[in-house]
Design an enzyme around this catalytic site. Structure first.
Site, PDB file in Angstrom:
ATOM      1  N   GLY A  28      -3.514   3.720   1.378  1.00 60.03           N
ATOM      2  CA  GLY A  28      -4.450   3.859   2.489  1.00 60.03           C
ATOM      3  C   GLY A  28      -5.664   4.667   2.042  1.00 60.03           C
ATOM      4  N   GLN A  52      -6.746  -0.761   1.343  1.00 56.47           N
ATOM      5  CA  GLN A  52      -6.175  -0.681   2.692  1.00 56.47           C
ATOM      6  C   GLN A  52      -7.003   0.332   3.487  1.00 56.47           C
ATOM      7  OE1 GLN A  52      -2.544   1.377   3.849  1.00 56.47           O
ATOM      8  NE2 GLN A  52      -1.858  -0.443   4.973  1.00 56.47           N
ATOM      9  N   HIS A  62      -5.394  -1.231   8.228  1.00 55.25           N
ATOM     10  CA  HIS A  62      -4.080  -0.613   8.501  1.00 55.25           C
ATOM     11  C   HIS A  62      -3.895  -0.453  10.011  1.00 55.25           C
ATOM     12  CE1 HIS A  62      -0.481   1.606   8.232  1.00 55.25           C
ATOM     13  NE2 HIS A  62      -0.798   2.488   7.295  1.00 55.25           N
ATOM     14  N   PRO A  76       0.839  -1.204   0.000  1.00 53.28           N
ATOM     15  CA  PRO A  76       0.000   0.000   0.000  1.00 53.28           C
ATOM     16  C   PRO A  76       0.876   1.257   0.000  1.00 53.28           C
ATOM     17  CG  PRO A  76       0.027  -1.026   2.175  1.00 53.28           C
ATOM     18  CD  PRO A  76       0.771  -1.942   1.268  1.00 53.28           C
ATOM     19  N   MET A  77       0.608   2.162  -0.920  1.00 61.03           N
ATOM     20  CA  MET A  77       1.415   3.396  -0.968  1.00 61.03           C
ATOM     21  C   MET A  77       0.552   4.615  -1.241  1.00 61.03           C
ATOM     22  SD  MET A  77       4.955   2.143  -2.682  1.00 61.03           S
ATOM     23  CE  MET A  77       4.107   1.102  -3.851  1.00 61.03           C
ATOM     24  N   THR A  78       0.507   5.479  -0.238  1.00 63.59           N
ATOM     25  CA  THR A  78      -0.254   6.719  -0.315  1.00 63.59           C
ATOM     26  C   THR A  78       0.250   7.589  -1.449  1.00 63.59           C
ATOM     27  OG1 THR A  78      -0.826   6.745   1.984  1.00 63.59           O
ATOM     28  CG2 THR A  78      -0.628   8.882   0.955  1.00 63.59           C
ATOM     29  N   TYR A 112      -0.413   4.973  13.158  1.00 62.06           N
ATOM     30  CA  TYR A 112      -1.728   5.577  12.911  1.00 62.06           C
ATOM     31  C   TYR A 112      -2.728   5.079  13.971  1.00 62.06           C
ATOM     32  CZ  TYR A 112       0.304   7.238   8.575  1.00 62.06           C
ATOM     33  OH  TYR A 112       1.103   7.874   7.664  1.00 62.06           O
TER      34      TYR A 112
HETATM   35  C1  LIG Z   1       5.293   6.871  -1.205  1.00 58.62           C
HETATM   36  C2  LIG Z   1       4.980   5.851  -0.150  1.00 58.62           C
HETATM   37  C3  LIG Z   1       3.695   5.806   0.419  1.00 58.62           C
HETATM   38  C4  LIG Z   1       3.385   4.848   1.400  1.00 58.62           C
HETATM   39  N1  LIG Z   1       2.103   4.778   1.898  1.00 58.62           N
HETATM   40  C5  LIG Z   1       1.726   3.758   2.725  1.00 58.62           C
HETATM   41  C6  LIG Z   1       0.359   3.555   3.079  1.00 58.62           C
HETATM   42  O1  LIG Z   1      -0.552   4.268   2.652  1.00 58.62           O
HETATM   43  N2  LIG Z   1       0.083   2.531   3.923  1.00 58.62           N
HETATM   44  C7  LIG Z   1       1.049   1.698   4.410  1.00 58.62           C
HETATM   45  O2  LIG Z   1       0.739   0.778   5.179  1.00 58.62           O
HETATM   46  N3  LIG Z   1       2.346   1.850   4.046  1.00 58.62           N
HETATM   47  C8  LIG Z   1       2.703   2.835   3.200  1.00 58.62           C
HETATM   48  N4  LIG Z   1       4.010   2.941   2.767  1.00 58.62           N
HETATM   49  C9  LIG Z   1       4.973   1.895   3.140  1.00 58.62           C
HETATM   50  C10 LIG Z   1       5.006   0.806   2.042  1.00 58.62           C
HETATM   51  O3  LIG Z   1       3.796   0.085   1.991  1.00 58.62           O
HETATM   52  C11 LIG Z   1       6.152  -0.195   2.248  1.00 58.62           C
HETATM   53  O4  LIG Z   1       5.969  -0.868   3.466  1.00 58.62           O
HETATM   54  C12 LIG Z   1       7.500   0.481   2.237  1.00 58.62           C
HETATM   55  O5  LIG Z   1       7.635   1.347   1.118  1.00 58.62           O
HETATM   56  C13 LIG Z   1       8.632  -0.545   2.207  1.00 58.62           C
HETATM   57  O6  LIG Z   1       8.554  -1.300   1.017  1.00 58.62           O
HETATM   58  P1  LIG Z   1       9.607  -1.011  -0.193  1.00 58.62           P
HETATM   59  O7  LIG Z   1      10.953  -1.000   0.448  1.00 58.62           O
HETATM   60  O8  LIG Z   1       9.388  -2.174  -1.130  1.00 58.62           O
HETATM   61  O9  LIG Z   1       9.258   0.302  -0.793  1.00 58.62           O
HETATM   62  C14 LIG Z   1       4.352   3.915   1.820  1.00 58.62           C
HETATM   63  C15 LIG Z   1       5.640   3.975   1.246  1.00 58.62           C
HETATM   64  C16 LIG Z   1       5.963   4.897   0.274  1.00 58.62           C
HETATM   65  C17 LIG Z   1       7.321   4.888  -0.362  1.00 58.62           C
END
Ligand SMILES: Cc1cc2nc3c(=O)[nH]c(=O)nc-3n(C[C@H](O)[C@H](O)[C@H](O)COP(=O)(O)O)c2cc1C
Length: 371
Positions: free
Chosen positions: A62, A105, A170, A28-30, A175
């Site tokens: 999220g 999420q 989440h 999940p990535m915001t 949070y």
């Molecule tokens: C731009 C960005 C936005 C993120 N938003 C969320 C989110 O909305 N919810 C969440 O649980 N984790 C969020 N994360 C964490 C990622 O889900 C992930 O756990 C983290 O990037 C590590 O994985 P990676 O090393 O493969 O990038 C975010 C990470 C990034 C880089």
């Protein structure tokens, strides 16, 4: 360089009604790209590209439940209201059209601030704190708690009705739900507080039970958890496997099928004092202690972790080797990939084809690709 045998990542997996073609999950990535909280065609196309790139399961950015102060940015998508849910219907239809599987999420940002924007309603948190000693928002009363639990249930019911394949709750990264887990932000003396993780996980358990009631027995429920908090990366909710069991087992008993254990680097052992420097990671321990299916995550395909994210360069083949090793030991069931999948929607397909040299790292320019 010789190519890495990644077949172990491409075994199918069935979790209740969810049939996955491989073990790769989009983390999940915001993105803050849903104007006024409503996902649009660009959002649908973004996820559709990752589905077309063969990722097994997509977890959405999220997306917030129906509470007046559940988000901390105006362009974070809502998972309530007719317009936003219609937008999400467009997303899941596009993902299914490309052969993908997806869950939203479900999120409440609690007292975490992001920039200067403030929601119209007062911020809510377990004890009016965002971090130990950092006052923000108001402590939730019984009706706020009950309404929040109901809002998660309603969102999950909507997810199922729209055609999503699963939901992720989440519960990580400091949070709202995690603020209940964390002794530093949960000073309550009612039944949602307490000295033990088991007591402080009551709010999460009640959310899980409500979500289970809303989606029925066969729909898989994922919960994301993390030891660390964005407010303090050094926090470890569970210092021992016994404490971890106290925290996570009740969640599984309440209805969680899949624990998604957020780490910054998946190869780091969770309790090296117990099983050594090459020991189980967080997802490995969670699986061993609870028997649940688990998802690991953290710097797959990259050389830099998420806090140095924007410098993660290189093809990350070292991390792929480590991933294959751990998957071959069945330490965890699924692996989430974040930044590498922002940089390259076709990352999964390229890994499967053995095109490891052509994998991109992550750099700030990739953020422009978020659309
Ligand atoms: C731009 C960005 C936005 C993120 N938003 C969320 C989110 O909305 N919810 C969440 O649980 N984790 C969020 N994360 C964490 C990622 O889900 C992930 O756990 C983290 O990037 C590590 O994985 P990676 O090393 O493969 O990038 C975010 C990470 C990034 C880089």
């Amino acid at each position: 360089m010789t190519s890495i045998d990644t077949n172990v990542l491409f075994r199918p997996l069935t979790i209740k009604s969810l049939e996955l073609k491989n073990r790769i999950v989009m983390a999940p990535m915001t993105r803050n790209f849903s104007p006024n909280g409503v996902p649009n065609e660009a959002n649908a196309a973004y996820y559709q590209r990752r589905a077309a790139g063969q990722v097994g399961l997509i977890l959405s950015e999220g997306t917030v439940v129906d509470r007046p102060a559940s988000r901390n940015e105006p362009n974070v998508p809502m998972f309530h209201g007719e317009a936003a849910l219609a937008g999400w219907k467009g997303v899941i239809d596009a993902v299914h059209g490309a052969g993908g599987r997806m869950g939203p999420q479900l999120w409440h940002t609690g007292a975490v601030r992001s920039g200067e924007w403030e929601p119209e309603a007062p911020v809510e948190s377990p004890s009016g704190l965002n971090a130990p000693g950092a006052a923000r928002g108001q402590a939730m009363g019984d009706s706020a708690i009950a309404d929040t639990i109901a809002a998660f249930g309603k969102a999950a019911a909507d997810a199922k009705r729209l055609g999503f394949d699963t939901v992720e709750i989440h519960g990580a990264h400091g949070y709202l739900i995690d603020q209940f887990f964390w002794a530093g932000t949960n000073l309550r003396d009612d039944r949602y507080g307490g000295a033990t993780l088991k007591e402080r996980s009551r709010f999460a358990r009640e959310i899980v039970a409500e979500v289970r009631k809303a989606v029925g027995a066969e729909f898989p429920i994922i919960m994301r958890v993390s030891q660390w908090k964005q407010q303090d990366l050094t926090v470890r909710l569970a210092e021992t496997p016994a404490a971890m069991s106290d925290w996570l087992l009740p969640l599984v008993e309440a209805g969680v099928d899949v624990l998604h254990c957020s780490q910054r680097r998946f190869w780091e052992p969770e309790f090296p004092e117990v099983d050594g420097e090459n020991g189980l990671n967080a997802a490995g321990w969670a699986k061993k202690l609870t028997g649940a299916t688990t998802i690991s995550v953290g710097s797959v395909g990259l050389d830099g972790d998420v806090l140095n994210a924007f410098q993660g360069k290189g093809s990350g083949t070292m991390s792929l080797n480590r991933l294959v090793e751990r998957m071959e030991r069945d330490e965890f069931d699924l692996i989430a990939v974040g930044r590498a999948l922002i940089s390259d929607p076709a990352w999964t397909a390229k890994v499967q084809r053995g095109e490891h040299e052509s994998l991109k790292g992550f750099d700030a320019a990739a953020l422009a690709e978020l659309i």
